[in-house]
Enzyme design. Sequence first.
Site, PDB file in Angstrom:
ATOM      1  N   GLU A  88      34.038  28.835 104.133  1.00 26.72           N
ATOM      2  CA  GLU A  88      33.861  29.912 103.665  1.00 26.72           C
ATOM      3  C   GLU A  88      34.788  31.177 103.967  1.00 26.72           C
ATOM      4  O   GLU A  88      35.164  30.886 105.099  1.00 26.72           O
ATOM      5  CB  GLU A  88      32.210  30.669 103.977  1.00 26.72           C
ATOM      6  CG  GLU A  88      31.144  29.564 103.484  1.00 26.72           C
ATOM      7  CD  GLU A  88      29.869  30.027 103.923  1.00 26.72           C
ATOM      8  OE1 GLU A  88      29.602  31.013 104.466  1.00 26.72           O
ATOM      9  OE2 GLU A  88      28.997  29.492 103.700  1.00 26.72           O
TER      10      GLU A  88
ATOM     11  N   CYS B  23      29.913  38.432 110.493  1.00 27.06           N
ATOM     12  CA  CYS B  23      30.434  37.818 111.766  1.00 27.06           C
ATOM     13  C   CYS B  23      29.255  37.032 112.286  1.00 27.06           C
ATOM     14  O   CYS B  23      27.996  37.549 112.458  1.00 27.06           O
ATOM     15  CB  CYS B  23      30.534  38.884 113.006  1.00 27.06           C
ATOM     16  SG  CYS B  23      32.208  39.368 112.866  1.00 27.06           S
TER      17      CYS B  23
END
Length: 375
Positions: A88, A361
């Site tokens: 990704e 994150c």
Amino acid sequence: MKTPLFDTSALQSRATSHQLPPFKVKQIFFELFKNQRIHREEMTTLSKDLKAELAQSFTPLSLSIIETVKSDTTTKFVFQTLDGYIVEAMLMLHRQDEKYAPYSATSPRKVAGRKLNRITLCISSQVGCPVNCLFCITGKLGFTRNLSWDEIISQILYANRRIQQQFGKKEDGSLRAVRNVVFMGMGEPLLNYDNVIQSIEIMLAQERLSLGRRHITISTAGIIPGIKRLIADKVQVKLALSLHAPHQVLREKLMPIAKAYPLPALMEVIDEYVAATDNRIFYEYIMIKGITDTPALAHELVSLLAGRLAHVNLIPYNPNPVLDFLESDVKNIQLFKQILEKGWLTVTVRESMGREAKGACGQLGWENVKKRVSE
Ligand code: SF4
């Protein structure tokens, strides 16, 4: 398997053996890197015959897109490698007045109408990750393999094409493109050193992606041999260290890799890096409720970084349903920040972009983990 179309050596050797004039090689690169065309049929400056010839042995990109998840400020790209693995990348759109808006976890910023001024792409360097930080979903996937340099570059070429489709040209007629690249996606870049460095050379080359050195960031969990290689090879891009704890005991609990590369030795090599490059280090520090966000730890962080060329990024923990952590309260983050600032450190509270898309994150790879949990 087909070779990527932007592989200079493969294309040039083929060009030689087929008497392909050098200007055609240049045309191909121009179409890919400058015109941001990633489909053969769009490459209008190439002849039909040349396109047909290239189709037999070359592929424009080394990854295919299987899903795109969009929000106001982010787009997550879910790619599939040619051998079937998922990686990704996260596109982040920064608007003009963003840096002046106060941090708030409860009131997402309104972005409509604000002018786009900076585009950052967070890219992956490995399929999964062997480092297994406790707060990161990617670590739960384990490690499958390194990405090749062309799989890394393909993420940027694809993103540039999508940016062009979404935003069109700038007022001056030039094309918008990714301006900042951060190796903060899936994987530990310094455990895939050769491919990461080769991809950076392509990012920097004028006739390729033409990015500035200060617009590329390698983020590491603290791989000492990798940092030493950066020093020896004089790799002058930005370096971010995922610190996440100001002392060895807590760091080891959150990041098992700290056992192999203990904090005192790590800080020593970081000092060597700063002395060799004069580059400021970006220290990434995750804010997990009751674990990393206490005032005592803030004071310890001040002591650790005192006198060092440092910028601290405080990263609010992004919740993951399968992990047992909570995000810090906004008031604790502000207090932590104030303590660091009183200790003369420069500090930014990083905005959590991409949470809705599970692309912030520590969240990349969520769809895969979810599948495994339900199985
Ligand atoms: S935070 Fe980075 S180094 Fe740690 S497990 Fe996640 S991807 Fe790997």
